[in-house]
Motif scaffolding. Structure first.
Motif, PDB file in Angstrom:
ATOM      1  N   UNK A 291       2.443   6.782  -6.692  1.00  0.00           N
ATOM      2  CA  UNK A 291       1.570   7.696  -7.208  1.00  0.00           C
ATOM      3  C   UNK A 291       1.984   9.327  -7.026  1.00  0.00           C
TER       4      UNK A 291
ATOM      5  N   UNK B 287      -2.021   9.485   6.775  1.00  0.00           N
ATOM      6  CA  UNK B 287      -2.859   9.317   7.728  1.00  0.00           C
ATOM      7  C   UNK B 287      -3.434   7.743   7.763  1.00  0.00           C
ATOM      8  N   UNK B 288      -3.222   7.359   6.687  1.00  0.00           N
ATOM      9  CA  UNK B 288      -3.377   5.798   6.622  1.00  0.00           C
ATOM     10  C   UNK B 288      -2.249   5.078   7.305  1.00  0.00           C
TER      11      UNK B 288
ATOM     12  N   UNK C  33       2.555   1.987  -3.155  1.00  0.00           N
ATOM     13  CA  UNK C  33       1.690   2.462  -4.214  1.00  0.00           C
ATOM     14  C   UNK C  33       1.466   3.792  -4.074  1.00  0.00           C
TER      15      UNK C  33
ATOM     16  N   UNK D  66       1.711  18.288 -11.050  1.00  0.00           N
ATOM     17  CA  UNK D  66       0.856  18.750 -10.115  1.00  0.00           C
ATOM     18  C   UNK D  66       1.290  18.448  -8.703  1.00  0.00           C
TER      19      UNK D  66
ATOM     20  N   UNK E 154       0.829  -1.252   0.088  1.00  0.00           N
ATOM     21  CA  UNK E 154       0.002  -0.143  -0.037  1.00  0.00           C
ATOM     22  C   UNK E 154       0.894   1.220  -0.024  1.00  0.00           C
ATOM     23  N   UNK E 155       1.896   1.170   1.049  1.00  0.00           N
ATOM     24  CA  UNK E 155       2.626   2.638   1.044  1.00  0.00           C
ATOM     25  C   UNK E 155       3.423   2.617  -0.335  1.00  0.00           C
TER      26      UNK E 155
ATOM     27  N   UNK F  20      -0.252  13.459   2.045  1.00  0.00           N
ATOM     28  CA  UNK F  20      -1.010  13.694   3.342  1.00  0.00           C
ATOM     29  C   UNK F  20      -2.040  12.509   3.623  1.00  0.00           C
ATOM     30  N   UNK F  21      -2.745  12.008   2.519  1.00  0.00           N
ATOM     31  CA  UNK F  21      -3.806  10.875   2.796  1.00  0.00           C
ATOM     32  C   UNK F  21      -3.022   9.743   3.289  1.00  0.00           C
TER      33      UNK F  21
ATOM     34  N   UNK G 281       1.126  15.998  -3.005  1.00  0.00           N
ATOM     35  CA  UNK G 281       0.974  16.459  -1.317  1.00  0.00           C
ATOM     36  C   UNK G 281      -0.346  15.729  -0.889  1.00  0.00           C
ATOM     37  N   UNK G 282      -1.274  16.021  -1.659  1.00  0.00           N
ATOM     38  CA  UNK G 282      -2.564  15.567  -1.254  1.00  0.00           C
ATOM     39  C   UNK G 282      -2.476  14.131  -0.885  1.00  0.00           C
ATOM     40  N   UNK G 283      -1.863  13.362  -1.981  1.00  0.00           N
ATOM     41  CA  UNK G 283      -1.725  12.009  -1.980  1.00  0.00           C
ATOM     42  C   UNK G 283      -0.903  11.719  -0.637  1.00  0.00           C
TER      43      UNK G 283
ATOM     44  N   UNK H 114       0.611  19.951  -5.896  1.00  0.00           N
ATOM     45  CA  UNK H 114      -0.453  20.043  -5.074  1.00  0.00           C
ATOM     46  C   UNK H 114      -1.016  18.612  -4.814  1.00  0.00           C
ATOM     47  N   UNK H 115      -1.357  17.964  -5.811  1.00  0.00           N
ATOM     48  CA  UNK H 115      -1.963  16.607  -5.803  1.00  0.00           C
ATOM     49  C   UNK H 115      -0.877  15.714  -5.252  1.00  0.00           C
TER      50      UNK H 115
END
Lengths: 469, 714
Positions: free
Chosen positions: B13, B34-35, B9, B21, B6-7, B30-31, B26-28, B23-24
């Motif tokens: 990404x 948290x997982x 993957x 992108x 998972x990590x 951050x998500x 970083x969004x990945x 920003x995207x």
């Protein structure tokens, strides 16, 4: 105060309104001075306001007095300086509320009209006290009217007068509270369901830059409001987070739909421009969620207050599912672009759900999420989020990632002594009004307890749709 | 499926999205975080994005998280070592600046911990020390725990790494960085002995730094540039100096004497030395310890030894500083960073401006010079009672300097005086001398050429010429292992002859004229006379006229061809003058005197007339070199006149082998007529030579007649 009506009647409209404002100011000052709790403006006075300021007819026999446009402008100026000069916050708030609190009568229309003009003017000339009062008004008023006010402002600043956006931009520093409420109202207004309900580009740019510069801005109302549970029903959300998540998730598909209509003109400009904006906005939203965990913990609210509502998320996922269907239908041979846009929307949904849940902004189980996402097509990240992390990870110190409502059913949580738990001195204010906070199920030991045993949904339950990576 | 997968993957990404992108991406992450909050790679990827974008605050925050959550990750340590390397370096590189800024965003506690751990992982002594130093500078409270240890480590490293000079990277770090932190930390109590040991380490470093010689490679570079059209001052100005192991920038020590004084002030205050606190000048310091010295005999025990240390350390520093200032004026080419072009080397010699004075007065003064000096001593003694026997010898001697040629003459002479006073003070008590000798031994001052130059000059000044001679011989021994002692002005041979000239001057002062002339003629044979007649400054002439000194003055002589040759001629004149005017007849000496008197004519007119008087008294004069070396028209006229009846018909045998001729001619009368004819012709020819360069003539005289000149002295 009713006795001054006779003296107001013979005056011309402007001086009567002026005179009334003067007396209203004195009246409210005395009211505050008297210390009566809560200070209440009597109905006679409210009637005077309706008659002499809003000019709604007193009864069928009396013809309505009308003001010329110039007189109205003069009145607005007088009101502006009236609020500006009043130094006491309470007096200002009472006065604003006497003038603009909706009464459910026919005067409300002219009330809204005057309010729109006053706030628009206050933005133009930077009258902070009025913006502060308007921020409060936006918190207490039914969202339908809030949206109307927002619409007026957007029309005034983004559509009517080109180049006036920078003036609106300034409200960020003039009154962050108003700015925050404005964002909430705007995101509620524009739900991306149609072209009319898509925010103008200038507005979008402005909001993105506000939040990017200061993510805490969207939490200002939440941080400044004592959550006593007296949030009026049907008012705006306490933060714009729900609306912003909706924007970011739907944007890739909503703007494609627009693009398709624009294709006849050969223009894809809007998509090129808004793509990075929404990407930035989405990241900012996630960062705000990351801030929330600490704020909620400090307030002793972790696991008690859902800033994202399950039902609005359910609406979002069903909207999204419809949009995805439409996208598939319109492009009969599902193009690579459409696929990428769909996956981006699903990625963002998954990210928002996961980060919100992990930081206590969304209170539900992964089971609940699976239910509302069941109709959505396959997406690796979403499936990973829905199934939860694999828990036989090497590190045993993994802190709990999200509040679990299952914990509420544990024997500790249902213990009646819980509300006075000594480690959470702030608790008593909330559990005493459980009826007012239907979305805050009581929980035990929010994440302040890192060694809390792994929660049921995190134990790596066999889920048939693990991401296929 | 595993968490690991998972990590991987999620990170993959995010990495794909970074270029298009961010920003995207970083969004990945951050998500992802948290997982899987315990996964290192996710956080490292977040950090990498921020670091590569050089966003200081967010990169700092993430580094902090990694340091706290993954203290054992080698990647974290690699990152930290890159950052600490940037902290140690003084590179103006943008990325290095970013890394330094990144470090600044971390909380102090974490900085401290990071530096300590990074230090532990360092195996190179210098790097380790630099790292620890970062810690000490940032966190003064850590000085108590680590300060002295770090200092000792550096001093040990000096020993174990076998460094050759006190000006090395370890000492630099110790003296310039560690020591100020340690001695200024009031939470530490250091024994006085340790403070004094550190003080001396600092002094040795600063003195070594100030007196460092020009580095050899720079000289090569300099000489190459000298060959091109570049101005030599340009190449000298760009002289660089690098302490082995340090960068060029950190090899620079600004205002070393001032820094040394700072340290002395702190050490003095902490060792409870007598005297006012705060910074004083070196000169004030000498006055202070001089006063302190008076009380020394009355002190006992700890007070006495403390007082002793104070006097010795302070006086020694004043001595070395003043001696350096003196030598840097007199022999600037010895040091790097002293502008040698401003003024050439200078030689302290006997002043000979009275060489043209009357012989009688002169004879008396030289004969009784020693007595006179003793008398002067007696006078001194009555004035200052604390002077011991032998001290103050030669006090009150004047040193004559051409003020236009040496603009800083007063400072130079003042430094010389201060240095002598400090030396005298250090030798005024046995206990002081013992302590001072210990310092000298540990610093190996015997091998300091520049200090030997000062000592020799001081001994000459004191009039201890015998001792001076042996010191000069020692100097030659010190000088030998340093063949590169040359100034770029091409005066190699002259500077080499500096010691010879001083030796000659000493021999002369001792009355050893033959030795004096031997040394001188060695020097002269190496000289090339300048084509121009020496043009004397008006001041020079004025001095000679106005100042008629006793004859035991000294003089700082510029070490140039132009100045050295005249000095040699004067010194030779001084040697022969006494012999020439004795009651015994010595025509050879008298002849040499006449030749030498030509220089600086008509300064020697009075002596020349005296020589003529002597010739007249003798009735005859034999000097076969006359026509080779006398071209002065006044002299030629005078000698021509001597032969005339009015002149007294003096028998002059001035032609080579004329003596034999005359003997031969006496047999057959009339032949003298031929002799007369020869003389007249020689005279006429000589008059035509009057325009010849006198210095060339005299130089030739010295070289051709070297053997005769030396042999004519006993």
């Amino acid at each position: 105060m009713g006795d001054i009506r006779q003296s107001l009647l013979p005056r011309d409209v402007l001086s009567a309104a002026k005179e009334l404002l003067y007396h209203l100011d004195i009246y409210i000052c005395n009211l505050v001075q008297s210390g009566r709790q809560p200070p209440q403006v009597d109905s006679k006075t409210l009637e005077l306001v309706e008659e002499f300021i809003l000019h709604s007819p007193k009864d069928r026999n009396t013809p309505a007095r009308r003001m010329s446009a110039l007189q109205e402008l003069q009145l607005l100026e007088i009101m502006c300086s009236c609020f500006q000069e009043q130094s006491r916050d309470t007096v200002r708030q009472l006065m604003f509320s006497a003038l603009f609190s909706l009464q459910g009568n026919q005067a409300d229309e002219s009330r809204m009209g005057l309010l729109g003009k006053l706030v628009s003017m206050a933005i133009a000339v930077g009258r902070v006290p009025i913006l502060e009062c308007a921020a409060t008004w936006l918190q207490r008023t039914h969202r339908v009217y809030c949206i109307r006010l927002a619409q007026v402002l957007v029309d005034d600043y983004c559509s009517m007068v080109p180049g006036s956006v920078p003036t609106l931009q300034n409200i960020h520093s003039a009154s962050p509270r108003f700015c925050c409420q404005f964002i909430t109202a705007v995101t509620t207004l524009y739900d991306l369901t149609s072209e009319e309900l898509t925010p103008p580009l200038e507005l979008l740019q402005m909001i993105v830059s506000w939040i990017q510069d200061d993510p805490r801005l969207v939490l200002i109302t939440f941080l400044n409001t004592p959550l006593s549970g007296s949030q009026p029903i049907s008012s705006l959300d306490v933060t714009p987070l729900g609306g912003l998540v909706r924007w970011c998730v739907k944007a890739p598909l909503a703007y494609r739909r627009d693009k398709k209509q624009a294709l006849t003109n050969g223009s894809t400009e809007s998509e090129l421009e808004v793509g990075p904006l929404f990407s930035t906005l989405h990241l900012s939203v996630l960062q705000v969620f990351m801030l929330l965990a600490n704020i909620l913990n400090e307030k002793g609210l972790f696991g008690r207050l859902a800033l994202l509502q399950m039902d609005s998320l359910a609406t979002l996922t069903s909207d999204l599912s419809r949009l995805l269907d439409q996208a598939d239908k319109h492009t009969h041979t599902s193009s690579a672009d459409t696929h990428a846009a769909s996956q981006l929307a699903l990625d963002r949904l998954a990210q928002a759900l996961q980060v919100a849940m992990a930081n206590g902004a969304l209170l539900c189980s992964r089971e609940d999420l699976r239910a509302i996402c069941s109709r959505l097509p396959h997406n690796n990240l979403l499936q990973l989020v829905l199934s939860g992390p694999v828990m036989y990870y090497n590190n045993i110190h993994t802190p709990p990632l999200a509040f679990s409502p299952h914990a509420a059913h544990s024997p500790i949580a249902s213990h009646p002594t819980h509300p006075t738990h000594p480690t959470h001195p702030t608790h008593p204010t909330h559990p005493t009004h459980p009826a007012h906070t239907p979305h805050t199920p009581l929980a035990t030991h929010p994440s302040s307890h890192p060694q809390y045993p792994a929660q049921p949904f995190m134990t790596g339950i066999p889920f048939p749709f693990r991401p296929s990576h | 499926m595993s968490a690991q997968k998972d990590c991987e993957f999620l990170v993959k990404r995010a990495r794909e999205l970074v270029p298009d992108d961010p920003c995207a991406a970083k969004a990945w992450l951050i998500t992802a975080r948290t997982l899987y909050p315990a996964d290192f790679n996710i956080q490292y990827e977040m950090y990498t994005i921020e670091r590569n974008a050089e966003r200081t605050a967010s990169a700092g925050r993430l580094l902090y998280d990694m340091f706290i959550n993954f203290p054992d990750q080698p990647i974290v340590w690699r990152e930290i070592s890159v950052i600490t390397a940037a902290l140690r370096s003084d590179s103006p590189d943008k990325h290095a600046q970013f890394l330094r800024g990144l470090f600044e965003t971390l909380p102090g506690r974490v900085q401290c911990e990071m530096l300590l751990k990074a230090t532990e992982q360092c195996f190179n002594t210098l790097e380790k020390a630099e790292m620890l130093l970062l810690l000490l500078k940032r966190f003064p409270e850590s000085v108590v725990q680590h300060g002295v240890n770090l200092g000792e480590t550096l001093l040990e490293a000096e020993v174990s790494e076998n460094v050759e000079t006190p000006v090395n990277c370890f000492r630099k770090l110790f003296v310039c960085d560690v020591l100020p932190l340690v001695i200024n930390n009031m939470d530490m109590r250091l024994p006085a002995s340790l403070m004094q040991k550190y003080m001396l380490k600092a002094a040795e470093f600063y003195i070594g730094y100030v007196t460092r010689g020009p580095s050899p490679d720079v000289q090569i570079q300099g000489s190459q540039e000298g060959g091109s059209l570049k101005s030599p001052s340009v190449s000298r100005g760009s002289q660089r100096y690098v302490i082995d192991g340090l960068s060029e920038k950190s090899s620079v020590v600004a205002e070393p004497w001032e820094r040394l004084l700072d340290i002395l002030a702190v050490v003095g205050a902490r060792c409870e030395w007598q005297g006012d606190k705060g910074q004083r000048s070196y000169v004030d310091m000498l006055q202070r310890v001089k006063e302190l010295c008076r009380y020394l005999p009355g002190l006992e025990g700890d007070t006495r030894s403390r007082c002793c240390s104070q006097v010795v350390i302070c006086a020694a520093l004043v001595l070395f500083r003043s001696a350096f200032l003196y030598v840097s004026a007199v022999q600037p080419a010895l040091f790097q960073g002293v502008n040698a072009l401003s003024s050439g080397p200078w030689i302290l010699v006997e002043d000979l401006s009275s060489v043209y004075n009357d012989v009688e007065a002169e004879r008396g003064s030289v004969k009784h010079a020693h007595k006179k000096r003793k008398l002067a001593d007696g006078r001194e003694k009555t004035m200052s009672s604390d002077d011991e026997e032998g001290l103050g010898k030669g006090r009150g001697r004047h040193i004559i300097v051409n003020k236009t040629e040496m603009p800083s003459w007063s400072e130079t002479l003042e430094s010389f005086r201060t240095a002598r006073e400090s030396w005298d003070l250090l030798h005024s008590h046995d206990s002081l001398e013992t302590e001072f000798k210990k310092i000298c031994a540990s610093w190996k001052t015997d091998s300091w050429l520049w200090f030997r130059i000062f000592l020799s000059d001081m001994i000459i000044y004191q009039g201890q010429y015998r001792k001076a001679l042996s010191s000069l011989h020692q100097m030659a021994a010190v000088q030998q292992p340093q063949p590169g002692q040359q100034s770029p002005s091409g005066q190699t041979s002259l500077e080499h002859h500096r010691a010879l000239i001083q030796q000659a001057s000493c021999h002369y002062a001792l009355g050893e004229y033959r030795m004096a002339c031997e040394k001188l003629l060695d020097v002269v044979s190496g000289l090339v006379p300048s084509n121009h007649e020496s043009t004397k400054t008006p001041e020079d002439q004025g001095r000679v006229k106005t100042k008629t000194r006793k004859g035991n003055d000294l003089r700082l002589l510029p070490c140039t061809s132009k100045a050295v040759l005249p000095f040699c001629l004067q010194l030779m004149l001084a040697c022969f003058k006494l012999r020439a005017f004795t009651d015994n007849r010595d025509d050879l000496s008298l002849g040499h005197v006449v030749v030498l008197l030509q220089y600086d004519w008509p300064q020697g007119e009075m002596l020349f007339l005296k020589a003529v008087d002597k010739i007249c008294q003798q009735g005859s004069f034999q000097y076969e070199n006359f026509f080779n070396y006398v071209t002065n028209i006044d002299m030629l006229e005078e000698f021509a006149y001597l032969r005339t009846p009015e002149g007294g018909r003096i028998q002059l045998e001035l032609l080579p082998n004329q003596g034999m001729l005359i003997k031969h001619h006496t047999v057959t009368r009339g032949i003298t007529k031929g002799v007369k004819e020869d003389f007249r012709l020689a005279m006429e020819r000589q008059v035509s030579r009057c325009g010849e360069n006198l210095l060339n003539v005299l130089h030739r005289f010295c070289i051709n007649e070297k053997i005769i000149i030396i042999q004519s002295l006993p």
